[in-house]
Design an enzyme around this catalytic site. Structure first.
Site, PDB file in Angstrom:
ATOM      1  N   SER A 275      49.955  36.702  38.361  1.00 25.71           N
ATOM      2  CA  SER A 275      49.117  35.725  37.549  1.00 25.71           C
ATOM      3  C   SER A 275      49.526  36.005  36.221  1.00 25.71           C
ATOM      4  O   SER A 275      49.534  34.480  36.120  1.00 25.71           O
ATOM      5  CB  SER A 275      47.839  36.592  37.437  1.00 25.71           C
ATOM      6  OG  SER A 275      48.480  38.266  35.814  1.00 25.71           O
TER       7      SER A 275
ATOM      8  N   LYS B  25      51.550  35.104  27.772  1.00 27.60           N
ATOM      9  CA  LYS B  25      50.997  35.137  28.682  1.00 27.60           C
ATOM     10  C   LYS B  25      49.674  35.629  27.464  1.00 27.60           C
ATOM     11  O   LYS B  25      49.114  35.969  26.796  1.00 27.60           O
ATOM     12  CB  LYS B  25      50.641  36.089  29.617  1.00 27.60           C
ATOM     13  CG  LYS B  25      49.855  35.397  30.865  1.00 27.60           C
ATOM     14  CD  LYS B  25      50.492  37.460  31.994  1.00 27.60           C
ATOM     15  CE  LYS B  25      48.709  37.066  32.445  1.00 27.60           C
ATOM     16  NZ  LYS B  25      49.701  38.362  33.560  1.00 27.60           N
TER      17      LYS B  25
ATOM     18  N   SER C  89      52.495  40.471  39.265  1.00 28.47           N
ATOM     19  CA  SER C  89      51.950  39.411  38.743  1.00 28.47           C
ATOM     20  C   SER C  89      53.204  38.958  37.231  1.00 28.47           C
ATOM     21  O   SER C  89      53.059  37.884  36.959  1.00 28.47           O
ATOM     22  CB  SER C  89      51.248  39.787  37.261  1.00 28.47           C
ATOM     23  OG  SER C  89      49.545  39.177  38.178  1.00 28.47           O
TER      24      SER C  89
END
Ligand code: GLN
Length: 476
Positions: free
Chosen positions: A145, A69, A169
């Site tokens: 997210s 990420k 997330s």
């Protein structure tokens, strides 16, 4: 041949027995990306490094790439949190999790995964680089997210991935994309090199195709790190040893507060069926109560925004990333932040600054901290009598792109089942457990006591071994 549908542990077996080369695996990953990435858009910016090192002798992980990420620092590789304000930021060091992966012979995939700016969101629509599409229905969000990480794994554009979870997330996008996602106990995984959103809630964790991969990856990234003062000095077990396939006699709690209005009826039916499955496998399930659940969302949005407003203060155009062009210093600070942050980041800075401001601190922030303790105590109490708690990961399946953007409150409610876990600091996993009638995945969330990730792996793996949900693939 296409190897992209295989899990990491299957690929490792094939590499060990020399049935496949690392180059063949990476080539098929790129071929897969060429086909599906234009539709899914799981990655950002494009490839930075041409030199993917093919070192299949590189330790235990044999050079297998891990997708990361965009808020986890990777030395020499852009890390921008999908925000304009971090544009061009090349971290001078690796996050501890990256260091551990490399020490174990993993390669870092040369593209970073999309995310909501600074991990603020539940849909990946707040990314500076645009939205990622759900591989199961391209009109839907992948969740957030960590939507890029989850969509990449679900569409076989990644073997496995890392995400971060502050309020859901990792678990919520894993649920929306039909893959496995785990949020470890707070303090289990070092946050050194994770760009902070809310420091008392953030944890890095794996997003994978099956539970065994999650157990392997968790085992690698966990462990004490003197560079993170909240890291806990406790030995890390071999999590693959918990994959026994046996849950006979386990006591599962089903919190009644999680099965209320607002929950999609199809999701409810899928979860009930999954609980029945766990019962047929030998567990017992009983209703329990987590009475402070209704305060989780408001408490989270005070604490998380308060911490975020403080953490984001460092982005002022001086030390990192984007800088607005003007001669006046004060003007430069203001313009940089006005131009560099997206709308949701600004909303959170304003909310958090308000909650911490003189005169409101006691009424909001301090009170939220007190209720956080009550939420934690709810869990402590249930875990005195139960081995784990099972709930839906999200009240709905993936929603349409654009559907909740104009309604932040509705967006915030997508995390109603995941947020308490972060407030309490406990570990939780989301695994695929079925589909809605229109073909969208539903995730089952399992929670356990602090430092009992083993329980999560044991229950999740047993369920997985007796169902086929994790084997289904989106048609792309
Ligand atoms: N969706 C939640 C939020 O917007 C959680 C995000 C996260 O876990 N990073 O804050």
């Amino acid at each position: 041949m296409d190897f992209t549908q295989l899990t990491a542990h299957e690929l490792l077996e094939k590499l060990k027995s020399q049935q496949v080369t690392l180059k063949a695996i990476v080539d098929s990953l790129y071929a897969r990306m060429q086909k599906v990435e234009p539709k899914v858009k799981a990655y950002v910016r494009g490839k930075e490094t041409g030199d993917f090192s093919f070192d299949s002798n590189a330790g235990f992980l044999k050079g297998l790439p891990v997708t990361v990420k965009d808020n986890i620092c990777t030395e020499g590789m852009l890390t921008e949190c999908c925000s304009k304000i971090l544009r061009g930021f090349h971290p001078p060091y690796d996050a501890t999790v990256i260091k551990k992966l490399k020490e174990n012979g993993a390669a870092i995939f040369p593209l970073k995964a999309n995310m909501d700016e600074f991990a603020f969101g539940s849909s990946t629509e707040n990314s500076y680089f645009g939205v990622t599409h759900n591989p199961w229905n391209l009109d839907c969000v992948p969740g957030g997210s960590s939507g890029g990480s989850a969509a990449a794994v679900a569409s076989d554009e990644a073997i496995w991935a890392l995400g971060s979870d502050t309020g859901g997330s990792i678990r919520q996008p894993a649920s929306f994309c039909g893959v496995v996602g785990l949020k470890p106990t707070y303090g289990r995984v070092s946050r050194f090199g994770l760009i902070a959103f809310a420091s008392s809630l953030d944890q890095i964790g794996p997003i994978t195709k099956d539970v065994r991969d999650a157990a392997i990856l968790t085992g690698i990234i966990c462990g004490y790190d003197p560079q993170d003062s909240t890291s806990v000095n406790q030995s890390v077990p071999d999590y693959t040893k918990s994959l026994t396939g046996d849950i006979k006699g386990l006591k599962i709690g089903i919190p009644k507060e999680y099965f209320v209005d607002g929950m999609d009826l199809e999701v409810k039916a899928v979860i009930e069926e999954a609980v029945n499955k766990l019962k047929t496998l030998g567990a017992t399930a009983q209703q329990v109560s987590l009475p402070h659940t209704e305060y989780a969302v408001p408490v989270y949005y005070i604490i998380a925004t308060a911490e975020a407003s403080s953490n984001l203060a460092r982005f002022d155009g001086v030390q990192y990333g984007y800088r607005a062009q003007t001669d006046n210093l004060i003007q430069m600070y203001k313009l940089t932040r006005a131009e560099g942050f997206g709308q949701e980041a600004k909303r959170r800075i304003v909310l958090g600054t308000f909650a911490l401001s003189h005169g409101y601190y006691d009424a909001y922030y301090l009170r939220a901290l007190k209720v956080r303790t009550l939420i934690k105590q709810d869990f402590d109490k249930v875990f005195q009598d139960f081995d784990c708690i099972v709930t839906p990961t999200s009240p709905t399946s993936a929603f349409k792109i654009g559907e909740r953007v104009q309604d932040p409150l509705k967006m915030y409610l997508s995390d109603i089942y995941t947020i308490s876990v972060n407030l309490a600091g406990i570990p939780a996993i989301s695994i695929p457990c079925g589909f809605t009638k229109n073909g969208l995945p539903v995730g089952l969330q399992i929670m356990a006591k602090p430092y009992n990730e083993e329980m999560l792996f044991r229950v999740a793996h047993t369920f997985e071994q007796n169902t086929d949900w994790h084997k289904l693939k989106p048609k792309l």
